[in-house]
Enzyme design. Structure first.
Site, short mmCIF file in Angstrom:
data_model
loop_
_atom_site.label_atom_id
_atom_site.label_comp_id
_atom_site.label_asym_id
_atom_site.label_seq_id
_atom_site.Cartn_x
_atom_site.Cartn_y
_atom_site.Cartn_z
N GLU A 198 0.83 -1.20 0.00
CA GLU A 198 0.00 0.00 0.00
C GLU A 198 0.87 1.26 0.00
O GLU A 198 0.76 2.10 0.90
CB GLU A 198 -0.97 0.00 1.18
CG GLU A 198 -2.07 -1.02 1.03
CD GLU A 198 -3.19 -0.88 2.05
OE1 GLU A 198 -2.98 -0.26 3.10
OE2 GLU A 198 -4.29 -1.38 1.79
N GLU A 293 -6.11 -6.98 -1.98
CA GLU A 293 -6.71 -7.25 -0.66
C GLU A 293 -8.13 -6.75 -0.73
O GLU A 293 -8.35 -5.56 -0.96
CB GLU A 293 -6.00 -6.46 0.46
CG GLU A 293 -4.63 -6.94 0.83
CD GLU A 293 -3.98 -6.03 1.88
OE1 GLU A 293 -4.69 -5.42 2.70
OE2 GLU A 293 -2.74 -5.92 1.85
C1 GAL Z 1 -4.35 -2.99 4.61
C2 GAL Z 1 -2.92 -3.48 4.72
C3 GAL Z 1 -2.85 -4.83 5.42
C4 GAL Z 1 -3.70 -4.82 6.65
C5 GAL Z 1 -5.11 -4.43 6.30
C6 GAL Z 1 -6.06 -4.36 7.44
O1 GAL Z 1 -4.38 -1.62 4.49
O2 GAL Z 1 -2.32 -3.58 3.47
O3 GAL Z 1 -1.52 -5.12 5.73
O4 GAL Z 1 -3.16 -3.92 7.55
O5 GAL Z 1 -5.12 -3.17 5.74
O6 GAL Z 1 -6.19 -5.55 8.07
#
Ligand code: GAL
Length: 998
Positions: A198, A293
């Site tokens: 990110e 994600e």
């Molecule tokens: C995203 C991040 C992950 C984790 C997730 C929340 O922003 O890339 O590593 O922190 O949020 O669980």
């Protein structure tokens, strides 16, 4: 099927191209960037629709799994098989740098930290991997994955500051070497890698995006042998590092957490994305649409509402509506964060989370798969992997008028050649109404007809979404349309099996092209209406709990309701996605879990798990001439019906085992805060001698730095000792401590308790002022300050410097004295960065005396301890008591019996902080006045289920009256008769005298 076959020809081709490349590379002229694409890299390629692996389109349908959150390598296959049995093709994983380089320059990835067993398990399960080694990962881990010693680096983290970049080299070189060895080009499962995480936002004043930084990281990957595509995960579709932007990756991807992380109101669906497709076309039209994600649950902080609520927030309805919405954008690289969360054991978490990292994910922290969202995911993933046309779809313009008879229904059409997918949801995305409608097929080979044709209407029942299809190829037979959703279809020689499902009580209809099928070849069970014309066979039914079928020539259609479909599985014969030479998938219905299948000409061997006696019904893939059917190696009887389906019964036998009653065991007690005894000698402690700090996040307000990470202490807890010579005029002592949100601190003067900061869910630091008793002039006195360390903060926003927010004593004032009158010593875990326990890693221990001595380990020297005092007895004054007991277990093999330790309900008025250690592994941190966690799953493998275990408990009482743990219980959850592989107990070295311990 298209994704599951590893073609020998491609293997040979890969080998040949390797030879060709080796030869050809000598002729390359040097204008090419040194790590530019090479032919081997073409094993994984892409176009605007999807990736290709060995020339075949692949849907990367994946879940996030952090092996480091389940420190039992022999259980990784269990998780990966459970993911594979969802129909998923992939898993994405982070690597946590902080666990692998506890001491700068010493990379160590052995035992539970080794990556190779994960790669082997993935190969065995038939799962492709997306590797995400950072260096920054976020992930709710301490420091976002940065080792604590990065607090001592001056340059901004996540930028091209030379000193920061230099710190990454050793880790990145080492970890990337492991990962590159496991790439598909080397016969491993890794097909994608993600540099950074990110990389999407910075505080103002920090140049962003910093192309030099991202290029440096990307080059690090390439230099260290990564040849598969680099993919990104922009926090939102901003377009950073997309093609044409600075430092582009190969495949642009982004993340999405539409419901955020507040689980307190689980039915609150506030935000919904409708523009992802538009943004994709603007940002990266030539790469597959990738959501790296997408919300699969939520994290929950100290003082939070607990993961049951997060599970309700991100439940099976969320999966239906939000995930199908994403399919409407044509996503073909898709990763759900998390699919299995695991545990923040041994202080690996950040202060924003507690020990459980269950996440409300599809697979529970105790590895059980009983959540409805597991079953729903299985329906969705299996449909998409069985739909090659999905991999080349072009999403059309959504409409509330064109495709249905109700404007309350919103339809996204997706087209690939003849095939159309209609993704249907409520126009008001979070509507809970039941809406009836009919579907208008648009330009289908059946014409622009409205379905169902034979009667009834379709229903969208509350928070639901459906995918209807038209002109969908069933391996030679055309499914003209189906309003019922497809679970899977499989072709076996000449025959084809199709399984469709609908919600309870829903009307559905499907039609199949009728080419050369005589009416005598059409058979159906009673409750379906079949209308056969010269061109088509139309089947219409009202969904009920009784499975129906229709046979249309060589096509066998099974019609079920959704709850029945939940119990269906598609299990590949052979065990691997990419080494499977048998093109057979078993389609079967059975209870709790099916894992693997192996087919020969006359036998079928299935493995799986049962939580109750369950019928087994195999509707596809069994050999015609089946002689032997086994389940978990046991032969079972079976019968064959007129459609060739196999029926059997799988018997669950309840295991016999006893769970020890912890309170009745022989406990031993030792004081774990000897520092407050008059004669305590802190000679061996670290002198806080640094007059300056490199920590740029906060200027020093003390004569020497009291920041724990300046002295190599990064986890667990911290103890400070401040000595001064009294003048006799001291009135107060004021101290500011910082341990991260929900931390606590206790302050003593010599043996007297001054008071505690008991903590709350939002304070990371606190000031406390204590009145001092009358001290005699020239007397030497000592403050002892015990501070809980909740982990280091993340560095989500570049330049925020939050990761470097110090832990320890920030400031102090002893009335009547200069600050320099107090000399400070401190300790954290024994050895700091020269940590003692390389098996359990750099973060597992804190500053407590018992931890420094290693008393949390198995077989501590209890002969000299107080016998018969348990945590239920507790301690009678402020301080820390340490308790241990040995726990014998003798559980039957062949069962998966998750154990957890249960502590009392949260009590906002009592103030104790408890840590639980099983065989030396810290698997629980409990804060009685903050919560919410009270039950701590500890996996088999950490427990030895057939032998002696040691359970240790540290009890820190923050009040003058001391404290106790009202109850402590060992609890077994549902015992599952399991076909998983044998669990290997992890190496858990016992206590031995630590010569250097103080
Ligand atoms: C995203 C991040 C992950 C984790 C997730 C929340 O922003 O890339 O590593 O922190 O949020 O669980």
């Amino acid at each position: 099927m298209y994704t599951r076959v590893f073609h020998l020809s491609f293997f040979i081709w890969s080998c040949l191209s390797f030879v060709a490349f080796t030869v050809g590379s000598f002729q390359q002229n040097l204008k090419v960037r040194p790590y530019a694409r090479d032919p081997l890299q073409d094993v994984v390629t892409w176009d605007e629709h999807s990736i290709f692996v060995n020339g075949e389109r692949v849907l990367f349908f994946s879940g996030e799994f952090h092996a480091f959150r389940l420190p039992v390598p022999s259980l990784w296959l269990d998780i990966l098989q459970k993911i594979r049995s969802l129909g998923f093709t992939g898993v994405s994983f982070y690597v946590d740098w902080a666990l692998l380089e506890g001491k700068p320059g010493e990379y160590s990835a052995e035992g539970v930290f080794a990556l190779e067993p994960l790669f082997e398990a993935a190969s065995k399960a038939g799962i492709y991997l997306l590797a995400r080694p950072g260096p920054y990962i976020n992930a709710e881990v301490s420091g976002g994955g940065y080792p604590g010693w990065l607090q001592r680096v001056e340059g901004y983290l996540r930028t091209n500051a030379t000193d920061y970049l230099a710190t990454t080299e050793n880790y990145m070189t080492s970890v990337l070497k492991s990962i590159s060895n496991a790439q598909i080009t080397n016969g491993g499962p890794v097909i994608l890698v993600q540099p950074e995480n990110e990389y999407s936002q910075a505080v103002s004043g920090i140049p962003f995006p910093n192309a030099d930084y991202m290029e440096y990281v990307e080059d690090q990957f390439r230099k260290n042998g990564i040849v598969v595509p680099l993919i990104s995960n922009d926090a939102s579709p901003y377009g950073h590092n997309a093609p044409g932007q600075p430092a582009p990756v190969d495949i642009y991807g982004h993340d999405g957490y539409p419901l955020g992380f507040d689980c307190s109101n689980p039915s609150r669906w506030t935000s919904f994305n409708t523009n992802f497709r538009t943004l994709h076309l603007e940002q990266s039209p030539s790469t597959p649409y990738s959501i790296v994600e997408f919300q699969g649950g939520a994290f929950d902080p100290w003082g939070g509402v607990g993961f049951d609520k997060c599970l309700s927030l991100v439940n099976y309805e969320f999966e239906r509506v939000y995930y199908k919405n994403n399919y409407g954008f044509g996503v073909t690289i898709y990763n759900l964060y998390m699919i299995f969360g695991g545990s923040n054991w041994g202080n690996l978490g950040h202060p924003g989370g507690y020990t459980s990292y269950d996440y409300g994910a599809t697979i529970a922290e105790d590895r059980s798969v009983a959540r409805e969202k597991y079953s729903e995911m299985k329906l969705q993933a299996n449909f998409l992997v069985a739909s090659p046309a999905y991999l080349t779809v072009t999403p059309g313009t959504p409409s509330t008028t064109q495709y249905t008879t109700s404007s309350d229904v919103y339809v996204t059409p997706l087209k690939s050649n003849e095939t159309q997918f209609y993704v249907v949801r409520h126009s008001l995305f979070n509507s809970t109404e039941a809406t009836t409608y009919k579907l208008r097929l648009d330009g289908s080979s059946s014409g622009n007809i409205t379905v169902p044709q034979l009667g009834g209407s379709l229903t969208l029942n509350g928070r639901d979404s459906k995918i209807h299809v038209s002109d969908y190829d069933l391996g030679g037979t055309t499914l003209l349309y189906s309003t019922a959703e497809i679970f899977t279809w499989q072709k076996y020689g000449n025959g084809t099996v199709l399984v469709v499902y609908g919600g309870p009580g829903e009307q559905h209809e499907l039609a199949v092209s009728q080419i050369g099928i005589s009416s005598s070849e059409i058979n159906a069970s009673l409750d379906v209406l079949v209308n056969s014309t010269e061109t088509s066979v139309i089947v219409n039914w009202l969904t009920s709990a009784t499975a129906q079928y229709v046979t249309i020539g060589d096509l066998q259609v099974y019609i079920v309701d959704r709850n029945t479909a939940y119990n269906f599985w598609v299990i590949p014969s052979g065990n691997s996605l990419y080494t499977n030479t048998e093109d057979v998938n078993i389609v079967a219905k059975s209870g709790y879990l099916l894992r693997t299948a192996n087919v020969t000409e006359t036998s079928l061997d299935i493995t799986g798990d049962l939580n109750a006696t369950s019928p087994l019904w195999i509707v596809g893939g069994a050999p015609k001439n089946l002689k032997t059917l086994t389940f978990n190696g046991q032969e079972v009887e079976f019968s064959v019906d007129e459609n060739g389906a196999i029926s059997s019964n799988l018997t669950y036998i309840a295991p016999e085992f006893a769970v020890p009653t912890l309170k009745d065991l022989q406990w031993y007690y030792i004081d774990s805060l000897p520092e407050i005894q008059g004669d305590y000698d802190d000679d061996a402690w670290t002198l806080a001698s640094f007059a300056t700090t490199n920590n740029t996040s906060r200027a020093l307000t003390t004569p020497t730095s009291l920041y724990a990470s300046d002295y190599g202490y990064h986890a667990g807890s911290l103890i400070y000792r401040g000595k001064f010579t009294a003048k006799g005029n001291e009135t107060t002592f004021k101290v500011e401590t910082q341990g991260g949100t929900a931390y606590g601190a206790s302050i003593f003067l010599d043996s007297s308790f001054l008071g505690s900061t008991v903590g709350n869910k939002s304070a990371a630091s606190a000031n406390a002022t204590f009145a001092l008793p009358q001290l005699g002039a020239d007397e030497v006195h000592t403050f002892t300050i015990l501070i809980d360390h909740m982990g280091l903060d993340e560095e989500w926003t570049v330049g925020s410097n939050t990761m470097r927010s110090p832990r320890g004593v920030l400031n102090y004032d002893l009335a009547g004295h200069d600050q320099s009158d107090v000399t400070w010593k401190l300790t954290g875990n024994l050895g700091g960065e020269d940590y003692v326990d390389h098996v359990r890693g750099p973060l597992n221990e804190g500053a407590l005396y018992a931890e420094r001595q290693g008393y949390h380990l198995p077989s501590p020297p209890v002969e000299t301890w107080t016998k018969g005092l348990s945590p239920i007895d507790g301690i009678s004054s402020a301080g820390v008591g340490f308790f241990t007991t040995s726990v014998d277990l003798d559980f039957p093999s062949g069962y998966d019996i998750p154990l957890s330790i249960r502590l009392p309900a949260i009590n906002f008025t009592s103030t104790i902080r408890v840590q639980l250690y099983v065989n030396g592994w810290q698997f629980g941190k409990y804060v009685s006045n903050i919560g919410p966690q009270t039950q701590y799953p500890v996996p088999e493998g950490i427990w030895n289920y057939n032998g002696q275990n040691w359970l240790a408990v540290s009890l820190w009482a923050l009040e003058a009256a001391g404290g106790s743990i009202a109850s402590i219980e060992l609890v077994a959850s549902e015992a599952v008769q399991s076909g998983r592989e044998q669990v290997q107990v992890v190496e858990s070295p016992a206590w031995s005298q630590r010569a250097e311990a103080y």
